[in-house]
Design an enzyme around this catalytic site. Structure first.
Site, mmCIF file in Angstrom:
data_model
loop_
_atom_site.group_PDB
_atom_site.id
_atom_site.type_symbol
_atom_site.label_atom_id
_atom_site.label_comp_id
_atom_site.label_asym_id
_atom_site.label_seq_id
_atom_site.Cartn_x
_atom_site.Cartn_y
_atom_site.Cartn_z
ATOM 1 N N GLU A 1 4.642 8.566 3.083
ATOM 2 C CA GLU A 1 4.891 9.686 2.169
ATOM 3 C C GLU A 1 3.945 10.861 2.349
ATOM 4 O O GLU A 1 4.336 12.011 2.169
ATOM 5 C CB GLU A 1 4.785 9.235 0.692
ATOM 6 C CG GLU A 1 5.862 8.289 0.232
ATOM 7 C CD GLU A 1 5.417 6.843 0.318
ATOM 8 O OE1 GLU A 1 5.945 6.057 -0.457
ATOM 9 O OE2 GLU A 1 4.552 6.520 1.144
ATOM 10 N N ASP B 1 5.913 3.441 0.058
ATOM 11 C CA ASP B 1 5.341 2.530 -0.942
ATOM 12 C C ASP B 1 6.270 1.349 -1.225
ATOM 13 O O ASP B 1 7.487 1.423 -1.030
ATOM 14 C CB ASP B 1 5.056 3.291 -2.249
ATOM 15 C CG ASP B 1 3.881 4.248 -2.098
ATOM 16 O OD1 ASP B 1 3.134 4.112 -1.121
ATOM 17 O OD2 ASP B 1 3.730 5.137 -2.950
ATOM 18 N N ASP C 1 7.224 -0.092 -4.023
ATOM 19 C CA ASP C 1 8.006 -0.193 -5.258
ATOM 20 C C ASP C 1 9.416 0.359 -5.072
ATOM 21 O O ASP C 1 9.806 0.743 -3.971
ATOM 22 C CB ASP C 1 7.286 0.523 -6.410
ATOM 23 C CG ASP C 1 7.015 1.991 -6.104
ATOM 24 O OD1 ASP C 1 7.514 2.496 -5.081
ATOM 25 O OD2 ASP C 1 6.305 2.640 -6.896
ATOM 26 N N GLU D 1 10.762 3.144 -6.038
ATOM 27 C CA GLU D 1 10.804 4.541 -5.614
ATOM 28 C C GLU D 1 10.525 4.668 -4.126
ATOM 29 O O GLU D 1 11.171 5.440 -3.417
ATOM 30 C CB GLU D 1 9.780 5.349 -6.417
ATOM 31 C CG GLU D 1 10.053 6.828 -6.386
ATOM 32 C CD GLU D 1 9.250 7.601 -7.422
ATOM 33 O OE1 GLU D 1 9.254 8.826 -7.344
ATOM 34 O OE2 GLU D 1 8.633 6.968 -8.299
ATOM 35 N N TYR E 1 -2.396 -1.218 -3.962
ATOM 36 C CA TYR E 1 -1.380 -0.333 -4.535
ATOM 37 C C TYR E 1 -1.524 -0.258 -6.053
ATOM 38 O O TYR E 1 -1.682 -1.288 -6.724
ATOM 39 C CB TYR E 1 0.016 -0.833 -4.156
ATOM 40 C CG TYR E 1 1.101 0.155 -4.477
ATOM 41 C CD1 TYR E 1 1.047 1.459 -3.982
ATOM 42 C CD2 TYR E 1 2.167 -0.182 -5.300
ATOM 43 C CE1 TYR E 1 2.026 2.372 -4.275
ATOM 44 C CE2 TYR E 1 3.167 0.734 -5.595
ATOM 45 C CZ TYR E 1 3.076 2.014 -5.086
ATOM 46 O OH TYR E 1 4.057 2.937 -5.385
ATOM 47 N N ARG F 1 0.511 0.964 -8.500
ATOM 48 C CA ARG F 1 1.643 0.864 -9.447
ATOM 49 C C ARG F 1 2.120 -0.587 -9.450
ATOM 50 O O ARG F 1 2.929 -0.988 -8.615
ATOM 51 C CB ARG F 1 2.768 1.817 -9.059
ATOM 52 C CG ARG F 1 2.383 3.282 -9.186
ATOM 53 C CD ARG F 1 3.534 4.236 -8.946
ATOM 54 N NE ARG F 1 3.075 5.616 -9.030
ATOM 55 C CZ ARG F 1 2.678 6.346 -8.000
ATOM 56 N NH1 ARG F 1 2.676 5.829 -6.787
ATOM 57 N NH2 ARG F 1 2.271 7.596 -8.173
ATOM 58 N N HIS G 1 3.584 -8.773 -5.972
ATOM 59 C CA HIS G 1 2.597 -7.704 -5.914
ATOM 60 C C HIS G 1 1.249 -8.246 -6.378
ATOM 61 O O HIS G 1 1.167 -9.306 -6.977
ATOM 62 C CB HIS G 1 3.013 -6.543 -6.813
ATOM 63 C CG HIS G 1 4.313 -5.924 -6.411
ATOM 64 N ND1 HIS G 1 4.920 -4.933 -7.141
ATOM 65 C CD2 HIS G 1 5.132 -6.161 -5.360
ATOM 66 C CE1 HIS G 1 6.051 -4.577 -6.549
ATOM 67 N NE2 HIS G 1 6.194 -5.316 -5.482
#
Length: 794
Positions: free
Chosen positions: A14, A87, A89, A91, A337, A339, A383
């Site tokens: 990203e 990432d 997740d 998103e 990470y 989130r 996670h």
């Protein structure tokens, strides 16, 4: 690495920071590029969801991202494989899916790599065993995006028509506002109850009267005008073998009085009483460390301990995750990470933490077995919790490479993780019971004291304790009162939400997900539905009006339980392969009926009035509350025959106009203090006959009026009708069309002399806007176009 082809493989992440860190771990066979976040989404113009055709979305390249997409396509031409390393997740999965769709690389040559830390071992492991895109995760995120688009784009226009332009509704944000509005109304409706306490200070020193010394100590103030702190009071008490205590029982009845008369009766009975220690019990207590951070607890701790906003915390955590340049060590990802809702820790990280604790603090601080923390329901155990990627990178040792904010967040995460694997702190807790025989029966005081026996995890993660240290005593020992007083108290309303407590409430109610808390809190403030007063959230008049309208016409959307249910359904799309189209259909059926009903029946907020307790000072009729562009205000019920209006505060109380020392420059009448959407200002007391206003600065001083625009004599090149005039702004003078706001042309003041000369030569204004831009040096014109412009000018 899994790469075996002779051609390079394209890796997309990203951000440039993430790309820089990853690039050093991959060999020459990989080219790492950044997508700069999302590249494709539902276009902002129109809903772009075909509801009748199974909610088919229409995606487009996002504004400003065409260059990025072109660059990625060009890079892909020189590569034969695509690795999507966004990432881990939902998103991130959605970004990866959109990139795959844009680049159109064959599926067998497209790989998905996921990692929860940007370290050499994590990156190597991820690329050795690349996977494929997770369709369930993609569909879950797509369903969420479509659901939010439907709610936002179909309710928001209604709010524009019925309340004010520019408003928006959101499936999650509107419920978050509702929580704050409901708390605000609880506070308003709260009726305080009176109660009395009779605290005392006792000492074991029977030879000295410390009463006056104690009272003098309490009344002393420091240079800031504040009295002694709790810690300073505890220090004084310890020095004088004294301690605080509270009356809790008279006879067999719990002590509770609600009036001064009742309190005085007890207080007078206690005045001349003899006090002795009736009971003493000591036991060992343990304080256990908290679990390592998840997203919500990190945001709460950063708010409580550092005063950081949720949005600011996540921005700094993102930097620590993507990589920080540590000089000779290069760029390293410092945390996992950020989130996540899982408290799981990898075996490797636990082993490293235990080794560090053993070496740094010794065997007493290391538990016999590793500590394991239970995650909340629906947490994704694949996670990890937020932790340092390398426990040996101690915050203090890399402080010079970090910004102040980065150091504080990394220090917080590092200490919480290390403390989570340390031994519990141990206390000796002493409970005292003091008895006094009085005319109203035996009265009992009690107090508790803590003595830290073993600091354990608190050596790394300090825990505050206001508990006092008690002097040594034996049962039956007489005690001397230093101070006894009757104190009046009132019950308090529930507290307003802080950033930390709002995040906790959102998490508890299942509203949104860890990755969305920061954006929810930011959005509801940007929309001016809530405001922060002394770092606590209060609902604005606008927030209350919007909440009431949505509650009335969209009860399901605004229902906390239903919002939680929808979040669970979206989770099931990812985890249990639930049909995403079915979830949207189940939602849209009732929603469309509510929308139709609201479109027909919702009245305009400005047309609604609520009676008040006040009467009009002009015509004596009742005043009513109305809603205007600046929020709620009081207005005469006889409007338009009587035009009296005045502001009111948040509680609906009339705010009387305060007359200033200034006179109206136009009519000479007194100017009064008023408040508008941009803050306080002065308005003429003869309004609406005289509409003069004066701006105030932050200190409340009148700002001089802006000088009138000066004519320049230069024609406007856009409208060809107006003339450019010289106006003043905060940044200095500029040229603007005199026909503003019909024509909004703006030209740099530095061009004034040049334009005057061009106009004298007959070259200004040019025929086209493109020519004007060229003359003003605004655009780089291609050689062919430049020659054409020159020819036209000639």
């Amino acid at each position: 690495m899994a790469k075996s082809s002779s051609k390079k493989a394209l890796v997309i992440v990203e951000s440039p920071a993430k790309a820089k860190t990853i690039n050093k771990y991959l060999g020459p066979g990989y080219e790492v590029k950044a997508s700069m976040g999302h590249v494709r989404d539902l276009p902002s113009k129109g809903i772009n969801v075909d509801i009748e055709n199974n909610f088919e979305p229409t995606y487009g390249i996002m504004p400003g991202k065409q260059k990025t997409v072109t660059a990625l396509k060009a890079a892909m031409k020189n590569c034969d494989e695509l690795y999507l390393a966004t990432d881990l997740d939902r998103e991130g999965e959605a970004i990866a899916w959109h990139l795959a769709k844009i680049l159109k690389v064959p599926e067998e040559k497209t790989y998905r790599v996921i990692f929860n830390a940007i370290t050499k071992s994590a990156i190597t492991q991820a690329f050795e065993k690349p996977g494929k895109l997770d369709n369930n995760k993609i569909m879950a995120q797509q369903a969420r995006r479509i659901l939010d688009r439907i709610v936002g784009y179909q309710i928001s226009p209604l709010l524009w028509k019925r309340i004010a332009r520019g408003l928006s509704a959101g499936r999650v944000q509107s419920v978050a506002v509702k929580i704050i509005v409901e708390r605000e109304r609880e506070i308003r409706a709260f009726t305080p109850d009176e109660y009395w306490l009779i605290p005392a200070v006792f000492t074991t020193d029977l030879q000295t009267n410390y009463t006056q010394e104690w009272l003098d100590f309490l009344s002393a103030q420091n240079e800031k005008g504040k009295g002694p702190t709790i810690a300073e009071q505890t220090q004084w008490l310890t020095k004088h073998n004294a301690f605080k205590s509270e009356l809790y029982k008279i006879g067999e009845e719990k002590f509770h009085v609600s009036s001064k008369e009742q309190a005085d009766k007890v207080f007078n009975a206690l005045k001349g009483a003899q006090y002795a220690l009736n009971d003493l019990q000591t036991k060992e207590s343990k304080s256990h460390p908290s679990a390592p951070f998840i997203t919500s607890t990190l945001q709460q701790a950063a708010a409580n301990r550092l005063g950081f906003s949720a949005k600011g915390t996540m921005a700094v955590a993102q930097q620590l995750y993507e990589g920080i340049d540590l000089g000779s060590m290069g760029s390293l990802g410092l945390i996992t990470y950020m989130r996540t809702d899982s408290t799981h820790i990898s075996n490797e990280a636990i082993t490293d933490a235990r080794k560090y604790i053993q070496n740094k603090f010794g065997p007493d601080y290391l538990p016999e077995k590793p500590k394991v923390y239970t995650a909340k329901k629906n947490a994704q155990q694949a996670h990890e919790a937020i932790r340092p990627t390398d426990v040996d990178i101690v915050p203090e040792e890399i402080k010079s490479f970090l910004s102040n904010e980065q150091f504080k967040i990394y220090d917080l995460i590092w200490k919480r993780f290390v403390a989570s694997q340390m031994e519990s702190a141990k206390w000796n807790v002493t409970n005292l019971n003091i008895k006094a025989d009085t005319t109203i029966g035996p009265c009992y005081y009690r107090t508790t004291g803590h003595i830290l026996v073993f600091d354990g995890f608190s050596k790394v993660w300090p825990i505050s304790s206001s508990e006092q240290e008690l002097p040594k005593m034996d049962v039956g020992q007489k005690l001397l009162p230093v101070d006894i007083k009757a104190e009046q108290h009132f019950t308090k309303p529930p507290a307003r939400y802080t950033e930390a407590s709002l995040v906790k409430a959102l998490e508890k109610e299942g509203i949104g997900r860890p990755s969305t808390y920061a954006s929810i809190i930011s959005t509801i403030q940007d929309r001016e539905y809530v405001e922060q007063i002394d770092k606590k959230f209060a609902a604005t008049d606008l927030g209350e009006v919007v909440t009431d309208k949505l509650n009335e016409y969209f009860p399901k959307v605004m229902d906390i339980a239903f919002t939680r249910y929808m979040e669970e359904q979206l989770d099931k799309i990812e985890e249990q392969n639930l049909d995403w189209i079915g979830v949207l259909k189940d939602f849209y059926g009732p929603f469309s009926k509510n929308l139709s009903n609201a479109t027909e029946q919702m009245a305009h907020a400005k047309a609604e009035v609520t009676p008040s307790e006040y009467n009009c000072p002009d015509c004596k009729k009742q005043l009513v509350y109305r809603f205007g562009k600046n929020g709620r205000f009081l207005s005469c019920s006889a409007y338009p025959d009587c035009k009296f209006a005045c502001p009111c505060d948040k509680d609906g109380k009339m705010v009387e106009e305060k007359i200033s020392d200034h006179k109206c420059p136009n009519c000479g009448k007194p100017m009064v203090h008023k408040r508008g959407r941009f803050g306080e200002f002065l308005g003429c007391s003869d309004y609406p006959e005289c509409k003069t206003t004066l701006k105030l600065d932050k200190e409340g001083n009148v700002l001089p009026p802006k000088p009138p625009a000066e004519p320049s004599g230069i024609k406007c090149y856009k409208c060809k009708e107006g003339e450019l005039v010289i106006r003043q702004s905060k940044k200095g003078p500029f040229l603007g069309c005199g026909r503003f706001p019909k024509c909004r042309t703006i030209v740099s003041y530095a061009k004034l002399d040049e334009l005057k000369k061009l106009q004298e030569e007959g070259k200004w204004p040019p025929k086209t806007i493109e020519e004007a831009d060229e003359m003003l040096g605004r655009k780089k014109v291609k050689p062919k176009a430049k020659a054409k412009v020159a020819a036209q000018a000639k």
